[in-house]
Motif scaffolding. Structure first.
Motif, PDB file in Angstrom:
ATOM      1  N   HIS A  56       0.941  -1.166  -0.064  1.00 34.87           N
ATOM      2  CA  HIS A  56       0.005  -0.027  -0.170  1.00 34.87           C
ATOM      3  C   HIS A  56       0.752   1.101   0.010  1.00 34.87           C
ATOM      4  O   HIS A  56       0.298   2.353   0.277  1.00 34.87           O
ATOM      5  N   CYS A  98     -12.268  -3.096   2.632  1.00 33.91           N
ATOM      6  CA  CYS A  98     -11.119  -3.583   1.865  1.00 33.91           C
ATOM      7  C   CYS A  98     -11.618  -4.226   0.587  1.00 33.91           C
ATOM      8  O   CYS A  98     -10.962  -4.295  -0.223  1.00 33.91           O
ATOM      9  N   PRO A 116      -3.030  -2.948   7.178  1.00 34.78           N
ATOM     10  CA  PRO A 116      -3.179  -2.282   6.004  1.00 34.78           C
ATOM     11  C   PRO A 116      -1.861  -1.397   5.719  1.00 34.78           C
ATOM     12  O   PRO A 116      -1.887  -0.837   4.652  1.00 34.78           O
ATOM     13  N   ALA A 157       0.785  -3.667   3.994  1.00 34.58           N
ATOM     14  CA  ALA A 157       0.161  -4.681   3.494  1.00 34.58           C
ATOM     15  C   ALA A 157       0.795  -5.534   2.729  1.00 34.58           C
ATOM     16  O   ALA A 157       1.617  -5.187   1.939  1.00 34.58           O
TER      17      ALA A 157
END
Lengths: 244, 411, 246
Positions: free
Chosen positions: C79, C112, C146, C149
């Motif tokens: 990410h 998500c 996250p 990630a």
């Protein structure tokens, strides 16, 4: 550019016989001594995952009405089938209810295409506006003067890309501004900001080194409906011939 | 999620751009070119009388002029009402965009109203206004005097000048009438984004359909008003008007056929969606009403009138029915151009639907009112400026075409 | 009344006077109007100023790192190129009033799934799951961070990212073949998938190992690898993840 200037001057002289010639056609405003930036956008179709975050962010940043009839940007899903049929959908959940999408064996290829105002070099919307309420800024961004727009909707008819709508409250034409209030402060448009895969690239077309310049250097790009000679400044890479 | 347009979303066939769900130019914008078409058509009929000195049609010369004026006065109303912000319409005069066809509206309209129609009517009526004023008493005497701009000169020289002025204005007027309606066609024809509109033929087709509708309207008015004045319909006049009408319809039909064949033969990118549009959404209004009822049937009727010698009664009936069919057909033409041009997506992948409102500014009732209003104005004009020499006591109390001509017309 | 000027009739002069009055009236009214009504470029400048002054709601990716370490932490995982506001939503108000306005911290599976649920139109190579099959009802963040990630363990299954291919292959005659049978996957590919790519067969003999008429294996169809298809590689005509012959 020279030829265009010549043609518009010629047209101005011809039309000037009918009304006061104010030396303005297509509303190019005078002033601004420094060479202005020329903003443009690149869209890499192979990177778009169709998450729709750009659409939501645009609606939020620009207070676009939430109803599914008003979009400054939207995403289309193309599914090209073996028999030549092409299915296109707007993937916004307000229009197409979400569902479990399975692999369809008849589909040869499928992909997402983000759409928005192309900020044309030759904007047909600007040409037809009777009161000059829509015009291109020195940066090449087409804006609407919502204090002067009379809501005749001629510009909406003239836009080949369906990028304009009539604002349901203001009753004036409304459209993508490339987030003018952001980009003039050096920020990115909201859709570019939130795109998780960098499918959208924004920048100054005249800059020698920028993500947009790199995008244009590394990709074969195309614009939408080039035969209409609107000269869009939204460039697509991996653009499929089915996209209109 | 109970916005009324959600129903529309469900009626979309194929794919349309999301902003295309709204049909932006509705009924009012259909009415506008219809009305200006009648103006141009009625004026051109009057001009034929004046320039080519067609003696038979002289009976409707003044009627045509007043009809043109009545419709011209109402014509900008639908345009004004359809605006999102009608209160700002003056902007079109303050900062007109010279590259916009629509910005020219005000100038062309003003030119046509002031320089052509009003002037021609004034010079045509000046002598009568003075004569009437001399014979009348208080209110009307002053109205007519004021309308004559208090001129009082009935000398041979002045009258000769009147006639000459009318001739000159007519000569200016014919291209102006062409301009007025050709320009309306250009508003549509110059939109390159829309293949249904974008065609050089559109202004010309608009022009000839305007002439058709204008002549048909004057014919109808003449047939309706004359018996109510207790006069006999002049068959020579009627035959001549109908003859003009026939040729106008023929030219209009040929032009539209040319447009159709040309599109079909070129078969450009848009041909699939346009055939879908015609077969799906416009079948009734285009194929049945516009072409079959509005053109082919009247053409057939008028050919048979020319071939076989029907008696007067039957001719009147057939003319009357043809003219009505033509009116309906031309209205359908406007509908098919304006609304039809917005029912397909510019992605060429889908069709949407137009759902007309009943009430509301864009609704059916307002449009009907706008279609009736010119007749009210015309009734008023006929009362102020009677086009016939006979006295007109009770005749023009109601101006709309509510009453059919019946058997009580003396054969 | 008649002042027969230059021999013109009285009627003409009357009309002329009316027109002159009208024209003068238009000019006078037009002239009397304040310039700001008539001046197009002023309207343009005013509109530009108005547009430029519109409120900003998304603060921009560079803003968050000034206070939050996560913004820097995030740079390790997949990410790393995401703006914080992609997930957390518009945060300009938060930057102006960090205490009272808190941006959203999505914890639901749906947020998500917006990007990661399987969709065959998505470009292959993008991590996708079937939310119904993939640990249903468990919060994504209980396994995945996250801000860094990456899958809990480097994917054994190529299908994590190549879901469409995996699903196509699963119903094809090649269903039982492992991906690695045909592709060699450098370790780098799992870290920088777009930069280091998996291999694809480069010679005809590779498919011929099973499909040549002279091989002993049972797999149909059999062809003469020396003549069939001339100069082309097998996969230049046949899609190996879904061979046309069934």
């Amino acid at each position: 550019m020279k030829r265009r200037l010549f043609i518009s001057r010629l047209l101005g002289i011809v039309l000037g016989l009918l009304g006061p010639l104010s030396g303005r056609l297509r509303g190019s405003p005078a002033g601004n001594a420094a060479t202005p930036k020329r903003f443009g956008m690149g869209i890499q179709i192979d990177k778009c995952i169709g998450c729709g975050r750009c659409v939501d962010a645009c609606k939020e940043e620009n207070a676009v009405p939430q109803e599914p009839f008003y979009f400054r940007t939207w995403i289309e899903r193309y599914s090209v089938k073996a028999d030549g049929d092409t299915i296109v959908q707007n993937i916004d959940e307000r229009i197409t209810p979400p569902r479990e999408v399975e692999v369809d064996r008849d589909v040869l290829r499928s992909f997402f295409v983000p759409k928005l105002c192309n900020q044309c070099e030759n904007p047909p919307c600007v040409q037809v506006c009777p009161v000059g309420a829509t015009f291109a800024t020195p940066e090449g961004i087409v804006l609407v003067d919502d204090k002067r727009c009379i809501g005749c909707r001629y510009c909406i008819q003239a836009c080949p890309y369906g990028a304009r709508y009539l604002h349901p409250v203001k009753k004036t034409a409304d459209k993508c501004t490339f987030c003018y209030h952001r980009v003039t402060k050096g920020m990115l448009p909201a859709c570019v900001e939130v795109c998780p895969t960098q499918a959208r690239v924004f920048g100054d077309l005249s800059s020698t080194a920028s993500p947009l310049t790199r995008f244009r250097r590394m990709n074969k790009t195309a614009v939408l409906k080039p035969h209409l000679n609107t000269e869009p400044r939204v460039y697509y890479s991996d653009l499929d011939g089915e996209v209109r | 999620m109970n916005h009324p347009w959600n129903d529309l979303l469900r009626q979309v066939q194929g794919y349309i751009y999301p902003n295309e769900i709204e049909i932006h130019w509705g009924m009012l914008v259909v009415v506008y070119p219809y009305l200006t078409g009648l103006v141009a058509g009625a004026f051109i009929l009057a001009s034929l009388v004046e320039v080519f000195n067609v003696r038979e049609v002289h009976a409707v010369y003044r009627l045509s002029l007043l009809t043109a004026l009545a419709f011209l006065l109402i014509a900008p109303l639908p345009l004004l009402l359809h605006l999102g912000r009608p209160e700002r319409s003056y902007e079109i005069f303050l900062t007109p965009n010279l590259s916009s066809a629509m910005a020219m509206f005000g100038f062309i309209y003003a030119w046509y109203l002031m320089v052509v129609l009003l002037l021609e009517i004034w010079f045509t009526y000046r002598k009568d206004l003075i004569t009437w004023a001399r014979a009348e008493r208080f209110p009307m005497r002053w109205v007519h005097r004021a309308l004559a701009l208090f001129s009082n000169d009935l000398s041979e020289r002045a009258l000769r000048f009147d006639r000459k002025a009318v001739k000159v204005i007519t000569v200016i007027g014919i291209p102006s009438a062409f301009l007025l309606h050709g320009y309306v066609g250009f508003i549509f024809g110059s939109i390159k984004a829309n293949p249904w509109w974008s065609s050089v033929l559109i202004p010309i087709v608009f022009l000839f359909s305007a002439i058709v509708s204008g002549i048909a309207l004057v014919l109808l008015l003449y047939m309706l008003i004359t018996p109510r004045r207790g006069e006999k319909i002049d068959m020579a006049c009627l035959d001549k008007i109908a003859s003009f009408l026939f040729y106008a319809v023929l030219v209009d039909f040929s032009l539209e056929l040319l447009d159709f064949i040309h599109r079909l033969y070129e078969s450009e990118e848009s041909i699939k969606i346009l055939s879908d549009l015609v077969m799906n959404k416009l079948f009734i209004s285009l194929v049945v009403i516009q072409v079959l009822l509005g053109m082919i049937v009247p053409l057939g009727v008028m050919v048979s009138i020319k071939l076989f010698h029907f008696n007067e009664e039957l001719r009147k009936l057939l003319y009357f029915l043809s003219a009505i069919l033509i009116q309906v057909g031309i209205f359908a033409t406007r509908w098919n151009v304006v609304v039809g041009g917005q029912m397909f997506s510019k992605s060429f992948r889908g069709l949407t639907t137009y759902k007309m409102e009943m009430t509301g500014v864009e609704g059916l009732f307002v449009s009907l009112a706008l279609l009736i209003a010119p007749f009210v104005v015309l009734a008023f004009l006929l009362w102020i400026l009677p086009p016939w020499e006979k006295k007109l006591a009770v005749v023009f109390s109601s101006g709309s075409q509510a009453v059919e001509p019946r058997g009580d017309i003396p054969a | 009344m008649a002042n027969g000027l230059r021999g013109l009739p009285d009627s003409f002069l009357r009309v002329l006077v009316v027109f002159l009055v009208l024209i003068v009236a238009v000019i006078v009214i037009g002239g009397a109007l304040p310039t700001e009504f008539k001046d197009h470029s002023r309207h343009v400048q005013a509109t530009i100023a108005r547009e430029a002054a519109l409120p900003i709601r998304f603060a921009g990716s560079t803003e968050c790192g000034t206070c939050h370490d996560e913004a820097r932490l995030k740079q390790i995982g997949y990410h790393r190129n995401l703006s914080c506001e992609t997930c957390h939503g518009a945060a300009k108000a938060h930057t102006e009033n960090p205490v009272e306005v808190k941006p959203a911290a999505p914890r639901k599976r749906e947020s998500c799934a917006t990007c990661h649920h399987f969709d065959p139109s998505r470009p292959t190579g993008f991590a996708q799951i079937n939310p119904v099959m993939h640990f249903p009802r468990q919060a994504c963040i209980s396994c995945h961070d996250p801000h860094q990630a990456q899958p809990p363990s480097v994917p054994e299954e190529c299908s994590a990212c190549h879901a469409e291919i995996a699903r196509t292959k699963a119903v094809s005659p090649h269903a039982l073949l492992e991906c690695t049978e045909c592709h060699t996957v450098p370790a780098e590919h799992k870290v920088a998938p777009r930069i280091t790519r998996a291999s694809i067969p480069t010679e005809r003999g590779f498919c011929g190992k099973c499909h040549d008429k002279d091989t002993a294996t049972l797999q149909p169809p059999k062809i003469d690898i020396n003549t069939h298809g001339e100069k082309y590689l097998c996969w230049q005509c046949h899609y190996p993840h879904m061979p046309e012959v069934r």
